[in-house]
Design an enzyme around this catalytic site. Sequence first.
Site, mmCIF file in Angstrom:
data_model
loop_
_atom_site.group_PDB
_atom_site.id
_atom_site.type_symbol
_atom_site.label_atom_id
_atom_site.label_comp_id
_atom_site.label_asym_id
_atom_site.label_seq_id
_atom_site.Cartn_x
_atom_site.Cartn_y
_atom_site.Cartn_z
ATOM 1 N N ARG A 159 8.136 -2.287 10.643
ATOM 2 C CA ARG A 159 8.143 -3.669 11.116
ATOM 3 C C ARG A 159 8.208 -3.660 12.647
ATOM 4 O O ARG A 159 8.685 -2.703 13.257
ATOM 5 C CB ARG A 159 9.341 -4.431 10.563
ATOM 6 C CG ARG A 159 9.392 -4.502 9.038
ATOM 7 C CD ARG A 159 10.652 -5.207 8.575
ATOM 8 N NE ARG A 159 10.704 -5.352 7.121
ATOM 9 C CZ ARG A 159 11.215 -4.448 6.300
ATOM 10 N NH1 ARG A 159 11.754 -3.328 6.796
ATOM 11 N NH2 ARG A 159 11.224 -4.654 4.997
ATOM 12 N N LYS A 178 15.384 -3.674 7.955
ATOM 13 C CA LYS A 178 15.723 -5.018 7.496
ATOM 14 C C LYS A 178 16.911 -4.934 6.553
ATOM 15 O O LYS A 178 16.950 -4.093 5.653
ATOM 16 C CB LYS A 178 14.524 -5.646 6.787
ATOM 17 C CG LYS A 178 14.691 -7.129 6.509
ATOM 18 C CD LYS A 178 13.400 -7.715 5.976
ATOM 19 C CE LYS A 178 13.514 -9.217 5.772
ATOM 20 N NZ LYS A 178 12.238 -9.802 5.274
ATOM 21 N N HIS A 226 2.434 -7.525 10.934
ATOM 22 C CA HIS A 226 2.436 -7.726 9.490
ATOM 23 C C HIS A 226 1.094 -7.325 8.881
ATOM 24 O O HIS A 226 1.037 -6.726 7.802
ATOM 25 C CB HIS A 226 2.743 -9.190 9.179
ATOM 26 C CG HIS A 226 3.368 -9.405 7.843
ATOM 27 N ND1 HIS A 226 4.611 -8.920 7.499
ATOM 28 C CD2 HIS A 226 2.912 -10.046 6.732
ATOM 29 C CE1 HIS A 226 4.903 -9.253 6.254
ATOM 30 N NE2 HIS A 226 3.888 -9.935 5.764
ATOM 31 N N ARG A 277 0.906 -3.618 8.610
ATOM 32 C CA ARG A 277 1.665 -3.135 7.453
ATOM 33 C C ARG A 277 0.840 -3.303 6.165
ATOM 34 O O ARG A 277 0.907 -2.469 5.266
ATOM 35 C CB ARG A 277 2.991 -3.897 7.329
ATOM 36 C CG ARG A 277 4.084 -3.300 8.206
ATOM 37 C CD ARG A 277 5.282 -4.223 8.346
ATOM 38 N NE ARG A 277 5.937 -4.611 7.109
ATOM 39 C CZ ARG A 277 6.839 -3.879 6.450
ATOM 40 N NH1 ARG A 277 7.173 -2.676 6.899
ATOM 41 N NH2 ARG A 277 7.423 -4.336 5.355
ATOM 42 N N HIS A 314 11.154 -2.116 1.544
ATOM 43 C CA HIS A 314 11.419 -3.289 0.710
ATOM 44 C C HIS A 314 12.623 -3.033 -0.187
ATOM 45 O O HIS A 314 12.686 -2.007 -0.864
ATOM 46 C CB HIS A 314 10.206 -3.628 -0.158
ATOM 47 C CG HIS A 314 9.040 -4.158 0.609
ATOM 48 N ND1 HIS A 314 7.751 -4.144 0.133
ATOM 49 C CD2 HIS A 314 8.982 -4.737 1.839
ATOM 50 C CE1 HIS A 314 6.938 -4.680 1.029
ATOM 51 N NE2 HIS A 314 7.659 -5.053 2.068
ATOM 52 N N TYR A 348 2.708 -7.862 -1.769
ATOM 53 C CA TYR A 348 1.815 -7.220 -0.792
ATOM 54 C C TYR A 348 0.534 -6.758 -1.480
ATOM 55 O O TYR A 348 -0.573 -7.049 -1.035
ATOM 56 C CB TYR A 348 2.526 -5.995 -0.190
ATOM 57 C CG TYR A 348 3.115 -6.188 1.177
ATOM 58 C CD1 TYR A 348 4.076 -7.163 1.418
ATOM 59 C CD2 TYR A 348 2.741 -5.366 2.228
ATOM 60 C CE1 TYR A 348 4.636 -7.317 2.660
ATOM 61 C CE2 TYR A 348 3.292 -5.510 3.485
ATOM 62 C CZ TYR A 348 4.246 -6.480 3.703
ATOM 63 O OH TYR A 348 4.788 -6.635 4.942
#
Length: 325
Positions: free
Chosen positions: A162, A187, A261, A264, A287, A296
Amino acid sequence: MAQTAIEKYRMATDLYLKVIHGTVSETTYDNYRTALEMFGEFYAKSQYKDADPTAFVVAAWKDELLKTRKASTVRQYMQRLQIFFAWTIEDGVEIYKRNAVGKKAKPKVTRKPYDRKKLLEPKQILALLDPNTPTNTMYNTASRYKARNRAIVVLIMTSGLRSSEVAELALSDLDFEKGTITVQSGKGDKARITSFPSVAQEAIQDYLNSGFRGKGVTAADSLFGTESREGGWKAMNRFDIAKAVMRYVKAVTGLDNIRGHALRHAYASFALLQGLPVEDISALLGHSDIKTTEIYISRLVPSSSATKGNSIFDKAEQRTEKLAG
């Protein structure tokens, strides 16, 4: 004199922020502090200010926020407040008796259909990976920023990082021998190890050899930054990383407003087309819920995890040409 309900809340938030400080990233800490302060200001002016916070004041705050903010943003505020109140009722803390943020306090978020125009084509991916791809006049041969911004783009595209994670990387987090990157604070402040294939290693080496970082910058300092007005090294934040990505992608492909994004997604598409299991893709992307990875993958055109991820890009040129053909 007895402590008021507002004083009690402020005492609780001050204590909570001291507890989490140093255990989460600065970005996460600031997000919690902002949410708690915003709720505190609303609470202090509300009709509920004389009692401990309840679902009523939380619901009133949510309704007020939804007047000016997106549901997804309000949901994040509610989640941070819920985690805070969960801490206040833990054994040994017991500042409050119940969590004021119930399960129904978070607004539902309707996902918009993904803009497929932001999915990079194979030839565009190859162009971004190739160090010899010509760029527009934004990056002439003397540009000090080309090597840095290309390294950022290639790193995200080949590791699935990210923008916020790239901003917090130090050179010491990169293991050139093992071909891995250690994400110290992803994250949700979860650490993980992801792939660092040869094409990304070469891009980073080009960046380091460019002299952009300066002689006084150490391996423990932020990997990506710029020289400050005072002459020191100023780390890039996630917004700086996003700008660098948009500028370099536009210079190479002509596409506007392509952010990290989308890169990714490019990483996930390569992984999917090379047969990497969904569980491995999920781990590499960081994730916490495999359902996020499945979202995704559903957006893509059908056509140890860290070391498996490297093989995807080790022969990027041949594979991209095969996909394009």
